[in-house]
Design a protein around this motif. Structure first.
Motif, PDB file in Angstrom:
ATOM      1  N   GLN A  42       0.830  -1.199   0.000  1.00 60.86           N
ATOM      2  CA  GLN A  42       0.000   0.000   0.000  1.00 60.86           C
ATOM      3  C   GLN A  42       0.868   1.254   0.000  1.00 60.86           C
ATOM      4  N   GLY A  43       1.952   1.221   0.740  1.00 64.81           N
ATOM      5  CA  GLY A  43       2.837   2.369   0.806  1.00 64.81           C
ATOM      6  C   GLY A  43       3.773   2.498  -0.388  1.00 64.81           C
ATOM      7  N   MET A  44       3.871   1.474  -1.199  1.00 62.79           N
ATOM      8  CA  MET A  44       4.804   1.470  -2.325  1.00 62.79           C
ATOM      9  C   MET A  44       4.135   1.692  -3.667  1.00 62.79           C
ATOM     10  N   ALA A  45       2.885   1.316  -3.788  1.00 63.14           N
ATOM     11  CA  ALA A  45       2.197   1.339  -5.081  1.00 63.14           C
ATOM     12  C   ALA A  45       1.980   2.762  -5.562  1.00 63.14           C
ATOM     13  N   THR A  46       2.028   2.921  -6.866  1.00 64.28           N
ATOM     14  CA  THR A  46       1.725   4.218  -7.458  1.00 64.28           C
ATOM     15  C   THR A  46       0.217   4.305  -7.672  1.00 64.28           C
ATOM     16  N   GLY A  47      -0.344   5.461  -7.434  1.00 57.96           N
ATOM     17  CA  GLY A  47      -1.787   5.630  -7.613  1.00 57.96           C
ATOM     18  C   GLY A  47      -2.555   5.198  -6.380  1.00 57.96           C
ATOM     19  N   ASN A  48      -3.875   5.221  -6.484  1.00 53.85           N
ATOM     20  CA  ASN A  48      -4.748   4.909  -5.354  1.00 53.85           C
ATOM     21  C   ASN A  48      -5.572   3.655  -5.579  1.00 53.85           C
ATOM     22  N   GLN A  49      -5.119   2.758  -6.431  1.00 54.91           N
ATOM     23  CA  GLN A  49      -5.866   1.552  -6.729  1.00 54.91           C
ATOM     24  C   GLN A  49      -5.890   0.616  -5.519  1.00 54.91           C
ATOM     25  N   GLU A  50      -6.916  -0.216  -5.477  1.00 56.58           N
ATOM     26  CA  GLU A  50      -7.020  -1.218  -4.427  1.00 56.58           C
ATOM     27  C   GLU A  50      -5.972  -2.303  -4.679  1.00 56.58           C
ATOM     28  N   ASP A 107      -1.150  -7.387 -10.134  1.00 60.03           N
ATOM     29  CA  ASP A 107       0.168  -7.548 -10.747  1.00 60.03           C
ATOM     30  C   ASP A 107       1.103  -6.492 -10.157  1.00 60.03           C
ATOM     31  N   LEU A 108       2.227  -6.934  -9.611  1.00 58.99           N
ATOM     32  CA  LEU A 108       3.145  -6.015  -8.935  1.00 58.99           C
ATOM     33  C   LEU A 108       3.662  -4.916  -9.854  1.00 58.99           C
ATOM     34  N   VAL A 109       3.924  -5.248 -11.100  1.00 58.26           N
ATOM     35  CA  VAL A 109       4.486  -4.269 -12.037  1.00 58.26           C
ATOM     36  C   VAL A 109       3.388  -3.550 -12.809  1.00 58.26           C
ATOM     37  N   ASN A 110       2.517  -4.289 -13.474  1.00 57.38           N
ATOM     38  CA  ASN A 110       1.522  -3.678 -14.354  1.00 57.38           C
ATOM     39  C   ASN A 110       0.414  -2.966 -13.602  1.00 57.38           C
ATOM     40  N   ASP A 111      -0.077  -3.534 -12.497  1.00 55.74           N
ATOM     41  CA  ASP A 111      -1.171  -2.917 -11.750  1.00 55.74           C
ATOM     42  C   ASP A 111      -0.673  -1.918 -10.714  1.00 55.74           C
ATOM     43  N   LEU A 112       0.399  -2.276 -10.016  1.00 58.17           N
ATOM     44  CA  LEU A 112       0.861  -1.465  -8.885  1.00 58.17           C
ATOM     45  C   LEU A 112       2.023  -0.543  -9.227  1.00 58.17           C
ATOM     46  N   GLY A 113       2.623  -0.736 -10.390  1.00 62.46           N
ATOM     47  CA  GLY A 113       3.706   0.148 -10.827  1.00 62.46           C
ATOM     48  C   GLY A 113       4.997  -0.012 -10.046  1.00 62.46           C
ATOM     49  N   LEU A 114       5.220  -1.184  -9.451  1.00 59.11           N
ATOM     50  CA  LEU A 114       6.442  -1.383  -8.684  1.00 59.11           C
ATOM     51  C   LEU A 114       7.640  -1.546  -9.609  1.00 59.11           C
TER      52      LEU A 114
END
Length: 86
Positions: A16-24, A30-37
């Motif tokens: 939650q603290g690492m992801a880009t954006g405010n998505q659930e 997906d760590l890269v495609n959904d969360l932008g890690l």
């Protein structure tokens, strides 16, 4: 001893603290495609898990990991071989 549900909650909390954006953030995100890690954030996540679990996590554990659920599935056998059953 941590159970599967508690460990998944911790992984999702860290993300939650690492992801880009405010998505659930869900176990199948997906760590890269959904969360932008980026790779550095994934490494930070591993370090946070190492600190919480007091274990050393081999980097090759990430070879086939794309989601938090897959990360948990990869961690559990390693934890069991290190600390006994989880």
């Amino acid at each position: 001893m941590l159970n599967r549900e508690v460990l998944m909650d911790y992984i999702l909390e860290c993300l939650q603290g690492m992801a880009t954006g405010n998505q659930e953030i869900k176990p199948d995100s997906d760590l890269v495609n959904d969360l932008g890690l980026e790779s550095i954030k994934v490494m930070n996540l591993l370090m946070m898990l190492e600190d919480k679990l007091d274990i050393s996590i081999p980097i090759n554990i990430l070879l086939n990991v794309r989601t938090p659920e897959q990360l948990l599935d990869a961690l559990l056998p390693h934890m069991e071989s290190t600390n006994g059953s989880v």
